[in-house]
Design an enzyme around this catalytic site. Structure first.
Site: not given
Length: 205
Positions: A103, A133, A160, A178, A201
């Site tokens: 997406n 780093h 997302g 998300a 779960r």
């Protein structure tokens, strides 16, 4: 380089491998210095230039945008779908399995090998970060970083704004909620959420 790498991007990377020590160390999984490596800078700039073109033309010329994507990511499988914008540092260090969907705002940072399985759903604004780093102050000032691989198994759903940090693996069939930040491996077949992300779960078969 993987067996699936090819095309112009793979050819240029192979040519640069003969002369650039940092690129050789990158492929070997060792510490690199991006800021002093002409080859790493050339490869990443070329990748970002291609990403910018894909993002610009996607809706006007989707066929050309998809052709450019396959040129950028020679390790892309069949039936992959994506939505712009995308931002990828090194397309030749990315392998994507068949039928995976990316997406909008898909981001891959650094040169660590990234492997995404087949049939994955990668939500909007997901970021994959591969470089660590140096913690040592002097080495960090000198620009040393260690790219580490990231692996996403088959049939994984990332919600997302999920962030994957260097060196992590998400197992087959798992779901990452998300906004989660994955700092340790996630096993197969679970729902995992949070910052840091933890299994919540198992997924019912």
């Amino acid at each position: 380089m993987t067996q699936r790498e090819g095309g112009l991007a793979g050819e240029r990377m192979a040519a640069l491998l003969a002369t650039d020590e940092d690129l050789q160390r990158l492929v070997a999984g060792d510490w690199i210095r991006y800021r002093t490596s002409p080859a790493l800078q050339e490869l990443s700039w070329a990748a970002h230039s291609t990403c910018a073109r894909i993002n610009r033309i996607f809706y006007d010329d989707p066929a050309e945008a998809r052709r450019l994507f396959r040129e950028l990511v020679p390790g892309a499988g069949e039936g992959i779908d994506f939505r712009p914008p995308i931002s990828i540092d090194y397309g030749t260090r990315l392998v994507i399995g068949d039928r995976t969907f990316l997406n909008a705002d898909f981001l891959v940072i650094g040169g660590g090998q990234v492997t995404i399985g087949a049939d994955c759903l990668i939500g909007p604004r997901c970021g994959i970060y591969t470089p660590n780093h140096a913690q040592d102050i002097t080495r960090r000032l000198d620009g040393w970083e260690l790219p580490e691989p990231v692996v996403i198994g088959d049939n994984v759903w990332l919600g997302g704004s999920v962030t994957l940090t260097p060196g992590v693996t998400v197992g087959d069939n798992s779901i990452v909620g998300a906004g989660s930040v994955v700092t340790k491996d996630i096993p197969s077949g679970v729902v995992a959420v949070g910052n840091p992300c933890r299994p919540l779960r198992p997924i019912d078969a």
